[in-house]
Every structure is written in structure tokens, then in C-alpha cells.
Design an enzyme around this catalytic site. Structure first.
Site, short mmCIF file in Angstrom:
data_model
loop_
_atom_site.label_atom_id
_atom_site.label_comp_id
_atom_site.label_asym_id
_atom_site.label_seq_id
_atom_site.Cartn_x
_atom_site.Cartn_y
_atom_site.Cartn_z
N GLU A 197 80.77 61.70 124.47
CA GLU A 197 81.61 60.75 123.43
C GLU A 197 82.39 61.82 122.49
OE1 GLU A 197 79.36 57.62 121.79
OE2 GLU A 197 79.10 56.75 123.63
N GLU A 320 76.17 55.72 130.17
CA GLU A 320 75.47 54.98 129.19
C GLU A 320 75.65 53.41 129.27
OE1 GLU A 320 75.38 56.42 125.12
OE2 GLU A 320 75.57 58.77 125.78
O1 AHR Z 1 72.62 55.64 123.39
C1 AHR Z 1 72.80 55.65 121.94
C2 AHR Z 1 74.16 56.42 121.67
O2 AHR Z 1 75.19 55.51 122.03
C3 AHR Z 1 74.33 57.50 122.25
O3 AHR Z 1 73.83 58.71 121.58
C4 AHR Z 1 76.01 57.83 122.26
O4 AHR Z 1 76.23 58.40 123.08
C5 AHR Z 1 76.38 56.44 122.34
O5 AHR Z 1 77.18 55.99 121.09
#
Ligand code: AHR
Length: 513
Positions: A197, A320
Site C-alpha cells: 500500500e 488482501e
Molecule cells: O489487513 C489489515 C491492513 O489492511 C493491512 O495492514 C493493510 O495493508 C491494509 O490497509
């Protein structure tokens, strides 16, 4: 006998037949020689130093005499994960990754410095779970490790030292240090994330700036691993940030980038995410609306990738994804700890169907997160451990691992408040067994489905179902088996068509042979 008006009787009968026919959703599943294989890596996981995911969850410490463990990792979790055949595991973050300095987590534990987990609760960690623990765990699980490297507060040298430490089998400073620390053979780590991110917690960069930084990092990464090809994954877009993907695809030479990532959570309001259990139909609807957006996001990011890379050399990794709600307030250290209900079954089932159906470009996905955080497959409470409903989805969908996609079409999907209720994906495994996963997200209505499999030469059909009376039902430490898969006997095969009624808020996996 009463006088019957036969013409109105026949009309009524015809109408009811028509209504029945209209309510039966027609699905067609076919074979296509050009269809891709559904990579098992779509069923990947993610474990971050966050709340009780690593410490107090997965890892209880080598000295723990109460909870049986292997190198400090709970044996009950290892056994549960082995049953899932987890193909890969991403670590150490997430946002944490861009604060993590891997050298602080190797060597004698008593010499390791602490680290403040500034993104997640400000807790001070002792770095006792480090590279060796993680990579050895992956070996025990038979899972490919996916290391997410620090770009935001790290250096190129730090990253290439990590690659050398884990992958180099010759004489070199890092390989020698690895041997000193007790590990002779390199682990040969294939998957490497170059930042996380980077548009946000990983450095607040612009797409253009990150593309340049990425090129620099990626240049120095390969060359340490003998025959193992290092797979460099560019930190990707969030949701519908198509400019991000477009910039990476345009500005980064494709020989420097094996995959581009994408993050998308089913969260409808970042300031008020709603409860994980006591949600109403309105919140359920909003969650499903967000979850189903994955189809559009994946489709559009792929369109951009197709434009710049028609040969399909760069993969899309959704590294994710999952449902994100308000944390359960009463859980100590429970940063992002949430319960897991039938709503999560609906999210997992529909999102995984999307990934399967886009398997030509989507080659990996990582559910966030594995233990005690977000849409976890496992929850722990000291010695106790439970498998969540999402665990059971991952188990039921194992049949799609590395199976060949069977393209499916749905005709006239009916709607729940404008959302398509039915979601389907299908594949054929190496033993020629056909598996069709079907999800009905409607909170109340059962739906009739007819699946045309006439071209697939199926003689028998059986199935399993995951559902419960209420959408809010979940497994708890007192009632760990409340939501578990059951045999489904309601599928009938006749003249090449499987007919079934899929109950409201249910997920069914059919097997045809
Ligand atoms: O999964 C939780 C958080 O969500 C992670 O650390 C981040 O990459 C995303 O914003």
C-alpha cells in the site's frame, strides 16, 4: 362436484408453470480447451504482526509448556492449516511490513531489539517471531512463503540482503549469517512484495513516484537463488484506483515485474464498519454490495493489464481481501479481532467465485487475515481454538486448487435489492471430477437452479452445503460446531441437467463424476 371453469383452470396452471420456470435460474457449465487452470495460489493466506494474529495467536513461544507447539507455533493451528492445504502465506504485513527491519528478527532472541507496532495499537514487540520461524512454518505447512518487504522505511540494500539471506546457497555474507543462525540450506523464497500500500501506509507515494522506486528495487532483487525465479510483486491499487494499475503497467518494464497487486476489502464505511455479529439486513446488504464490487474491480484492472500486456506476462495478485467490521470490543489486545458469520461465508464464496472465473489473470489472492484478525479462518482464546465458517468455505473450495476452469454462465440472475443473488464457478480436477460452487446470497429466499452440464458427461452428482438458520450464526468457543458443512442430497441429475433448490444464504459445492 363443483362446476369448474376449465379455461381459467388451465390458464392458472400455465401461469404457475411459467412463474416456476421464471424463478428457476438457468446456469450452463461447459468445457473450454483454452480455459485457464485455477491456480491454487488463489487460496492463499496472510498473517501480519497485528493484534493477536502472530503473538498470542499463531505463535505462543518456544518456551510455552501449556499450549503444544512446534518452534513456538501452535500445533492445533498447524494441523488445521494442513487440512486446508494452504498454498502460500504472506508475511509480515500489511502496513507493518513497511516498518519491519528483518535483521532485527534473526539471531539470538535475547539480543534482538524491540519494535513498536506503530500502525496497530502501539504495542511493543520483542521480535521473537522472525524470518526463521516464518519460513520454517511454511515448510511444515508445505506452503510457499510470500515475503512482503519494507520499501517505505527500508532500503534497497536491506531488501537484497534479505533475498540473499533466504535464497543464496553459495558463500556470501548473508548466506553465511543464515548458517551461523542454524539454517544450512536456503529456503528459496519465490514471492517478494516490493512494499505494501505504497499509496498509503507504505509511504503515501504517487503512482508515478512509486513506479520509479519499484524499478530501482526490482533491478537488484534477482540473482541469489540459483534456479528459483524470484517473483517480484508491485504494491498495487486499492479498489477502483485504475490510474495506479495503469501507471505501473505503463511505466515499469514488464521484465522487472512478475505481478501487480490489488487490495479490496468488503467495508462500507471506514468510520463506522458495523458489528461483526449483530448486524441487520441493511448492513448485510451493504456488505454484500461491497463484496460483489470485486467482480467489477478485477474486471477493470484486468482490462488495463490486457491493454499493456496482451500476452499475459504480468499476473494480478489480490493479496488482501475479506470482510472488515468493527473489532469486538471485549477482546483484550483484539486489534481488528472480529467474529465470522454466515455473512462471511457469502463474502468468501462470491469473491472466490470471481477469482476462479478470472483465473486467466488472477494467479494469487490472500485472505486477510489468517488468525484472530479480520476475516480469519481461525480464532483462538488461550488454549482454545476454533475454525470459523470462512475456514469451512476454504476447505470446501479446495477442490478448485489447480483444477481447470469450466466457464459458466447464469441466465437472468434474480436480484436481492438490486444485487445478483446467485454466484457460480466451476472446474474440473485432474481426476476428471467436476466441481460447481454455487452461492445464494438472498437473506430469505430459496432459489431454484438448473445447471446444464450436458456436455460434461456426468453420471452422478453429490454435494455439500454450508449454511445456518440465521445470517448472524457463527462458531464460538462454547459452540465451535454451530456452522459446519453438511452433506447436500438435494441435487438431481436428469438428461444432462442438475436441478436443485439452494436455500437462502447458503453455499453449495456440487461434485459431478
Ligand atoms: O489487513 C489489515 C491492513 O489492511 C493491512 O495492514 C493493510 O495493508 C491494509 O490497509
Amino acid at each position: 362436484m363443483k362446476n369448474i371453469n376449465y379455461s381459467s383452470f388451465v390458464l392458472a396452471l400455465l401461469c404457475s408453470v411459467t412463474i416456476l420456470a421464471q424463478e428457476t435460474i438457468q446456469v450452463t457449465v461447459t468445457a473450454d480447451a483454452d480455459a485457464p487452470v485455477v491456480s491454487k495460489h488463489i487460496y492463499g493466506h496472510f498473517a501480519e504482526h497485528l493484534g493477536r494474529c502472530i503473538y498470542e495467536g499463531l505463535y505462543v513461544g518456544e518456551e510455552n509448556k501449556i499450549i503444544p507447539n512446534t518452534e513456538g507455533v501452535r500445533n492445533d493451528i498447524i494441523a488445521a492449516l494442513k487440512e486446508l492445504d494452504i498454498p502460500n502465506l504472506r508475511w509480515p504485513g500489511g502496513c507493518f511490513a513497511d516498518t519491519y527491519h528483518w535483521k532485527d528478527g534473526v539471531g539470538p532472541k535475547e539480543d534482538r531489539p524491540t519494535i513498536v507496532n506503530r500502525w496497530w495499537g502501539g504495542t511493543t514487540e520483542d521480535n521473537s517471531f522472525g524470518t526463521h520461524n516464518f519460513l520454517n512454518l511454511c515448510e511444515v505447512l508445505g506452503a510457499e512463503p510470500y515475503l512482503s518487504a519494507n520499501v517505505g522505511s527500508g532500503t534497497v540494500q536491506e531488501l537484497i540482503d534479505w533475498v540473499q539471506y533466504t535464497n543464496h546457497d553459495g558463500i556470501s555474507p548473508m548466506a553465511d549469517w543464515r548458517r551461523e543462525n542454524g539454517r544450512e540450506e536456503p529456503w528459496k523464497v519465490k514471492y517478494w512484495g516490493v512494499g505494501n500500500e505504497t499509496w498509503g501506509c507504505g509511504g503515501n507515494m504517487t503512482a508515478e513516484y512509486y513506479a520509479d522506486i519499484y524499478r530501482q528495487y526490482a533491478t537488484f532483487m534477482p540473482g541469489w537463488s540459483g534456479e528459483t525465479k524470484v517473483y517480484r510483486i508491485a504494491s498495487g491499487a486499492s479498489e477502483d484506483d485504475y490510474h495506479w494499475t495503469e501507471t505501473l503497467m505503463k511505466n515499469v518494464p514488464h521484465e522487472l515485474m512478475e505481478a501487480v497487486a490489488l487490495h479490496d476489502y468488503a467495508v462500507f464505511d471506514w468510520n463506522d464498519k458495523g458489528p461483526s455479529v449483530n448486524f441487520d439486513e441493511e448492513i448485510y446488504f451493504k456488505s454484500m454490495e461491497q463484496a460483489l464490487n470485486m467482480e467489477e474491480y478485477v474486471t477493470k484492472h484486468i482490462e488495463i493489464m490486457d491493454k499493456y500486456d496482451p500476452e499475459g506476462n504480468v499476473d494480478l495478485f489480490v493479496d488482501e481481501w475479506g470482510g472488515w467490521y468493527d473489532a469486538e470490543p471485549e477482546v483484550k489486545n483484539g486489534v481488528l479481532f472480529q467474529q465470522n458469520t454466515i455473512r462471511d461465508v457469502m463474502i468468501a464464496g462470491t469473491v472466490l467465485n470471481t477469482f476462479n472465473n478470472h483465473a486467466k489473470r488472477v494467479k494469487m489472492a490472500n485472505l486477510a487475515q489468517m488468525v484472530n484478525v479480520l476475516q480469519a479462518v481461525i480464532l483462538t482464546d488461550e488454549e482454545k481454538m476454533i475454525k470459523t465458517p470462512t475456514y469451512h468455505v476454504m476447505h470446501m473450495y479446495k477442490v478448485h486448487h489447480d483444477a481447470k476452469l469450466l466457464p459458466s454462465t447464469i441466465e437472468e440472475n434474480v436480484a436481492f435489492r438490486g444485487l445478483p443473488v446467485l454466484s457460480v464457478s466451476a472446474s474440473k480436477d485432474k481426476k476428471e471430477k467436476v466441481h460447481i460452487s454455487v452461492v445464494n446470497i438472498d437473506p430469505e429466499k430459496d432459489i431454484e437452479v438448473e445447471v446444464d452440464v450436458s456436455t460434461l458427461n456426468i453420471k452422478n452428482v453429490q454435494g455439500s452445503i454450508l449454511t445456518s438458520d440465521k445470517l448472524q450464526d457463527h462458531n464460538s468457543f462454547d459452540n465451535p460446531e454451530k456452522v459446519t458443512p453438511k452433506e447436500f442430497k438435494g441435487a438431481k441429475l436428469k438428461k444432462g441437467k442438475i436441478s436443485l433448490t439452494i436455500p437462502a444464504h447458503s453455499l453449495i459445492v456440487l461434485q459431478g463424476s
